[in-house]
Design an enzyme around this catalytic site. Structure first.
Site, mmCIF file in Angstrom:
data_model
loop_
_atom_site.group_PDB
_atom_site.id
_atom_site.type_symbol
_atom_site.label_atom_id
_atom_site.label_comp_id
_atom_site.label_asym_id
_atom_site.label_seq_id
_atom_site.Cartn_x
_atom_site.Cartn_y
_atom_site.Cartn_z
ATOM 1 N N GLY A 154 8.047 32.318 -13.244
ATOM 2 C CA GLY A 154 8.674 32.884 -14.435
ATOM 3 C C GLY A 154 7.719 32.908 -15.612
ATOM 4 N N GLY A 156 8.586 33.858 -18.789
ATOM 5 C CA GLY A 156 9.332 33.931 -20.033
ATOM 6 C C GLY A 156 8.793 32.906 -21.019
ATOM 7 N N ILE A 158 9.614 29.693 -21.639
ATOM 8 C CA ILE A 158 9.348 28.369 -21.080
ATOM 9 C C ILE A 158 8.098 28.389 -20.215
ATOM 10 C CG2 ILE A 158 10.230 26.560 -19.544
ATOM 11 C CD1 ILE A 158 13.061 27.389 -20.409
ATOM 12 N N THR A 226 12.785 30.296 -14.686
ATOM 13 C CA THR A 226 13.398 31.606 -14.551
ATOM 14 C C THR A 226 14.615 31.767 -15.453
ATOM 15 O OG1 THR A 226 14.521 30.720 -12.597
ATOM 16 C CG2 THR A 226 12.570 32.045 -12.227
ATOM 17 N N HIS A 422 -4.744 34.678 -51.516
ATOM 18 C CA HIS A 422 -6.012 34.846 -50.801
ATOM 19 C C HIS A 422 -6.793 33.533 -50.850
ATOM 20 C CE1 HIS A 422 -9.685 36.689 -49.297
ATOM 21 N NE2 HIS A 422 -10.336 36.052 -50.287
#
Length: 435
Positions: A154, A156, A158, A226, A422
């Protein structure tokens, strides 16, 4: 039987925020929690993983997690010590629409009930799911020894965060993903650049690859990443909601297992979309926006609805972050979504995309953080800010600024006239406006 104003089931970010907010409004609250207060986010999710993100070594990460988590958990305990809050250290189940009971059978009744039971790991239905090498994110955080070879199923949030962290610790990391690109909620251009950067640093990706058997994976530890599923088991919702399924798991059939709610109030909804009594479901358990900060604000909305109050929370503007190296963040639609969108009259939604790069920012170069890109989406012809997706050092802070501006209906012209210090990374926004 004890009577209170509001019952809250679950003491995660949504639950303890609901209890705290309601108590400060003078309401009596009884909150049930069968595990550690703080929920997944504090104990085995957001906070522990961030201690890993900000640690140089595995050993340091373990030590910092053991310090930070108890400290924050003590803070939640202090919140729940408010005189208007009663903390019941037990899981809870419905008896009827206004009553829940603890595991010992003690019953509490209230006019309103808020379900905030969170989510749990969603495992793929693999034949060898009992492989001893397999862990979820909780199991990975509990490892005493750093894995030499880590495979992650997976790509994603995680999966990508742990891939970044364990690669930096020195593990050999391989990520296996069924989709063609990582992080589907992120703009595809940004996601691809982030992935390519991680590949260049040494993380191995196998995209468009389906896992059939864990035995085929060559690794010491395999992380299942997942996604997550709403946690509703044991609630006995059928006792409270007439339309609940026989198992009592959810009020109506839902592919995700989430509790359906009325979008504007988070009241549990019947099949026809109408609210069911005064029962609410907030956070991961309703499956709408599975983020800790979403749960907290849903808690505020639910309590306000109980009190008959209105607020200006915009749930359509939900920023999110991924703490890889460098980090990524987003708010609003992706460019692919904007391209696919059509206006109410059937014509395409007009927008422009402004881009800016970390390599052209003085602060980024001084920090030795030249890798990064920002995409700012602007509505045409009115110039309103629609969204921002970015990766690079402190991308989450920059996207948070844009999130605030979107909530205030700010235009690109107004942002262009706003002064940024800045040298700061915030000047990346100014650069995007000047295109």
């Amino acid at each position: 039987m004890t009577t209170t104003d509001i019952i809250v089931i679950g003491a995660g970010p949504g639950g303890y925020r609901a209890a705290e907010y309601a108590a400060k409004q003078g309401l009596k609250v009884t909150i049930f929690e069968g595990e550690n207060v703080g929920g997944t986010c504090l104990n085995v999710g957001c906070i522990p993983t961030k201690t890993y993100v900000h640690s140089a070594t595995f050993a340091e990460a373990r030590q910092r997690m053991a310090t930070v988590v108890p400290q924050l958990r003590a803070g939640v305990e202090a919140i729940l010590s408010h005189p208007n809050i009663t903390l019941v250290r037990s899981h809870a189940r419905f008896v009827d629409a206004n009553t829940v009971c603890s595991q010992s059978g003690d019953a509490v009744t209230a006019k309103s009930i808020i379900i905030a039971t969170g989510s749990s790991t969603k495992f793929l239905p693999l034949p060898d799911i009992d492989d001893p090498r397999l862990v979820d994110s909780t199991g990975l955080l509990q490892l005493d020894t750093q894995p030499k070879r880590l495979a992650i199923i997976g790509a994603g949030v995680i999966g990508m965060e742990f891939a970044s962290v364990f690669h930096r610790f020195g593990s050999e990391v391989t990520v296996v993903e069924y989709l063609k690109e990582c992080l589907p909620a992120l703009d595809s251009d940004i996601a691809k650049r982030l992935r390519k950067g991680m590949e260049k640093s040494g993380v191995n990706f196998k995209m468009k690859t389906a896992v059939q058997n864990l035995a085929d994976i060559d690794a010491d530890v395999i992380l299942m990443a997942t996604g997550r599923k709403p946690r509703t088991e044991g609630l006995n919702l059928s006792a409270a909601v007439p339309a609940a399924s026989p198992s009592g798991a959810i009020p109506v059939a839902s592919p995700s297992g989430a509790i359906p709610v009325v979008p504007d109030t988070f009241a549990v909804s019947a099949p026809d979309g109408s609210p069911v009594g005064s029962i609410y479901a907030i956070g991961d358990v309703n499956g709408r926006q599975m983020l800790a900060h979403a749960a907290e604000m849903q808690a505020v909305r639910a309590v306000n609805h109980i009190l008959g109050r209105t607020d200006n929370i915009r749930f359509d503007v939900m920023p999110a972050a991924i703490f890889t190296t460098p980090e990524a963040a987003c708010v609003g639609p992706t460019e692919d979504q904007l391209k696919a969108a059509t206006a109410s009259n059937g014509s395409p939604v007009g927008y422009t995309c402004r881009k800016a790069f970390w390599r052209a920012n003085g602060k980024a170069l001084a920090m030795n953080e030249p890798e990064g890109m920002l995409k700012l989406f602007v509505s045409e012809p009115d110039g309103r800010l629609l969204g921002c997706h970015a990766y690079g050092a402190h991308a989450a802070d920059i996207v948070q600024e844009v999130s605030v501006l979107i909530c205030r209906e700010t235009t690109i012209g107004q942002l262009r006239d706003m002064i940024h210090i800045h040298p700061t990374l915030g000047e990346v926004l100014s650069a995007a406006c000047s295109q």
